[in-house]
Design an enzyme around this catalytic site. Structure first.
Site, mmCIF file in Angstrom:
data_model
loop_
_atom_site.group_PDB
_atom_site.id
_atom_site.type_symbol
_atom_site.label_atom_id
_atom_site.label_comp_id
_atom_site.label_asym_id
_atom_site.label_seq_id
_atom_site.Cartn_x
_atom_site.Cartn_y
_atom_site.Cartn_z
ATOM 1 N N ARG A 1 -5.236 26.751 28.320
ATOM 2 C CA ARG A 1 -4.044 25.961 28.933
ATOM 3 C C ARG A 1 -2.943 25.649 28.184
ATOM 4 O O ARG A 1 -3.468 26.033 26.288
ATOM 5 C CB ARG A 1 -5.110 24.294 28.719
ATOM 6 C CG ARG A 1 -6.079 23.454 30.351
ATOM 7 C CD ARG A 1 -6.561 22.421 29.452
ATOM 8 N NE ARG A 1 -7.916 22.033 30.097
ATOM 9 C CZ ARG A 1 -9.428 22.372 29.988
ATOM 10 N NH1 ARG A 1 -9.534 23.043 28.931
ATOM 11 N NH2 ARG A 1 -9.696 22.247 30.883
ATOM 12 N N LYS B 1 -10.171 19.936 26.274
ATOM 13 C CA LYS B 1 -10.702 18.719 26.775
ATOM 14 C C LYS B 1 -11.862 18.269 26.155
ATOM 15 O O LYS B 1 -13.418 18.165 25.930
ATOM 16 C CB LYS B 1 -10.642 18.339 28.010
ATOM 17 C CG LYS B 1 -9.028 19.113 28.130
ATOM 18 C CD LYS B 1 -9.336 18.668 30.619
ATOM 19 C CE LYS B 1 -8.006 18.761 31.118
ATOM 20 N NZ LYS B 1 -7.823 18.336 32.086
ATOM 21 N N HIS C 1 0.874 26.713 33.480
ATOM 22 C CA HIS C 1 -0.672 26.300 33.790
ATOM 23 C C HIS C 1 -0.765 27.663 34.904
ATOM 24 O O HIS C 1 -2.698 28.227 35.081
ATOM 25 C CB HIS C 1 -0.769 25.345 34.907
ATOM 26 C CG HIS C 1 -2.502 24.969 34.582
ATOM 27 N ND1 HIS C 1 -2.917 24.317 33.642
ATOM 28 C CD2 HIS C 1 -3.778 24.434 35.463
ATOM 29 C CE1 HIS C 1 -4.394 24.088 34.270
ATOM 30 N NE2 HIS C 1 -4.080 24.623 34.831
ATOM 31 N N ARG D 1 -2.599 30.225 33.638
ATOM 32 C CA ARG D 1 -3.686 30.159 33.029
ATOM 33 C C ARG D 1 -4.908 30.734 34.620
ATOM 34 O O ARG D 1 -6.186 31.199 34.867
ATOM 35 C CB ARG D 1 -4.446 28.859 32.550
ATOM 36 C CG ARG D 1 -5.893 28.384 32.733
ATOM 37 C CD ARG D 1 -5.979 27.293 32.164
ATOM 38 N NE ARG D 1 -6.974 25.917 32.044
ATOM 39 C CZ ARG D 1 -8.452 26.225 31.636
ATOM 40 N NH1 ARG D 1 -8.128 26.840 30.605
ATOM 41 N NH2 ARG D 1 -8.848 25.155 31.990
ATOM 42 N N HIS E 1 -14.255 24.903 31.610
ATOM 43 C CA HIS E 1 -15.018 23.532 32.861
ATOM 44 C C HIS E 1 -15.971 23.074 32.646
ATOM 45 O O HIS E 1 -16.987 23.430 32.720
ATOM 46 C CB HIS E 1 -15.241 23.663 33.923
ATOM 47 C CG HIS E 1 -12.929 24.504 34.774
ATOM 48 N ND1 HIS E 1 -12.926 25.815 35.108
ATOM 49 C CD2 HIS E 1 -11.863 24.239 34.003
ATOM 50 C CE1 HIS E 1 -12.013 25.979 35.442
ATOM 51 N NE2 HIS E 1 -11.341 25.043 35.099
ATOM 52 N N TYR F 1 -11.801 28.781 42.661
ATOM 53 C CA TYR F 1 -10.748 30.724 42.772
ATOM 54 C C TYR F 1 -11.752 31.502 43.788
ATOM 55 O O TYR F 1 -10.906 32.519 43.387
ATOM 56 C CB TYR F 1 -11.161 31.170 40.716
ATOM 57 C CG TYR F 1 -10.633 30.191 40.669
ATOM 58 C CD1 TYR F 1 -8.848 30.240 40.325
ATOM 59 C CD2 TYR F 1 -11.183 29.679 38.976
ATOM 60 C CE1 TYR F 1 -8.285 29.862 39.560
ATOM 61 C CE2 TYR F 1 -10.909 28.302 38.868
ATOM 62 C CZ TYR F 1 -8.760 28.959 38.469
ATOM 63 O OH TYR F 1 -8.072 27.604 37.642
#
Length: 316
Positions: free
Chosen positions: A172, A194, A262, A265, A288, A297
């Site tokens: 990110r 995150k 983004h 990514r 994730h 994806y």
């Protein structure tokens, strides 16, 4: 719980001291135990405040725990309907419901109360937006073009390195710009993502070379534990500047409007999957928490396959 519905309002609401204390405890848990990002905590806090504002108008007075215990599915749906009338999108409504559920889950876990009505209310359906990746040549060419349109060599090297981390390592933009030299270990990068979750990401030669080129040209002395990407005055680099650089590259390279940091990514994940990358491995590389997030994806790659089929099959 028979009530007359009133228009939605976000101000002038009143809650009891005990309820306010529980909200504060929940917010501390979000930060210290669940370790949610600050912006997520702020959004959840606003959602619960708006829910309390609605209830205050809904019942015509101060909201306390007894009022919460009496909530029915109809009351929760009335709140969502009121927010919808304020032109909130389905995604924002879903997040609002998620924040409210998080608070009531906290109350239940603390043995304060349980609310069955929440289990009945469905989350608003969200449109399945698919990411729009760049082609491999577009993504790899962005770094080269940066050197062509920026006449300050160290700034060009800086932006090229940040772009390389987004595409070449799947970071990110916030993660890329927070990287310190202490996180670099040869061909491996320790990424803090995150919720302060740490993951290890391999650095291909092109990405490591771009980082080294920037560090060699950077005119500022930066401690090993400080973000290595710097603005022209020496402070930490703002993500907005990389976003602006991508806007310039869109014009210089004829890239689509969807070409953002983004999107790089997204391109990283899509291109890995197209070349046979394992979905679980890609999940780990992207950071994730859930495989379902990464599975989007597979839809992207499937769409590209269908497009190729329709374009090439002789009986199309």
């Amino acid at each position: 719980m028979a009530r007359t519905l009133a228009p939605m309002t976000d101000t002038g609401f009143s809650i009891s001291g005990a309820l306010r204390t529980h909200i504060a405890g929940w917010q501390r848990e979000l930060a210290s135990i669940r370790r949610l990002a600050a912006k997520t905590r702020e959004a959840y806090g606003r959602d619960v405040d708006q829910f309390m504002a609605f209830l205050s108008t809904h019942i015509g007075g101060t909201v306390d725990l007894d009022d919460l215990k009496l909530l029915r599915p109809a009351d929760l749906r009335a709140f969502l309907a009121a927010r919808r009338r304020n032109d909130l999108s389905s995604r924002s409504l879903a997040r609002a419901l998620s924040g409210i559920k998080s608070f009531f889950t906290y109350l239940e876990r603390e043995g304060i109360m349980a609310l069955e009505a929440l289990s009945v209310v469905r989350t608003p359906k969200l449109p399945r937006g698919l990411p729009k990746p760049l082609s491999a040549s577009e993504a790899t060419g962005a770094g080269r073009t940066t050197h062509e349109i920026e006449d300050r060599p160290w700034v060009a090297a800086r932006d090229a390195a940040a772009i390389a981390l987004c595409y070449g390592a799947g970071l990110r933009i916030s993660e890329a710009l927070a990287v310190t030299r202490s996180q670099l270990d040869g061909t491996t990068l320790r990424v803090i993502g995150k919720g302060n979750k740490v993951r290890l990401v391999p650095l291909i030669a092109a990405v490591r070379s771009a980082i080294d080129a920037y560090l060699e040209l950077c005119p500022f002395t930066v401690a090993a534990t400080e973000p290595m990407f710097r603005g022209v005055r020496g402070g930490p680099l703002s993500p907005r500047l990389i976003q602006l650089r991508l806007e310039q590259l869109r014009g210089a390279m004829g890239l689509p409007a969807s070409a953002t940091p983004h999107a790089l990514r997204h391109s990283f994940a899509t291109h890995l999957l197209a070349r046979g990358g394992d979905l679980r491995a890609i999940q780990e590389l992207l950071g994730h928490a859930s495989l379902s997030t990464t599975q989007i994806y597979t839809h992207v790659d499937g769409e590209r396959l269908v497009e190729a089929y329709r374009a090439a099959h002789p009986r199309r």
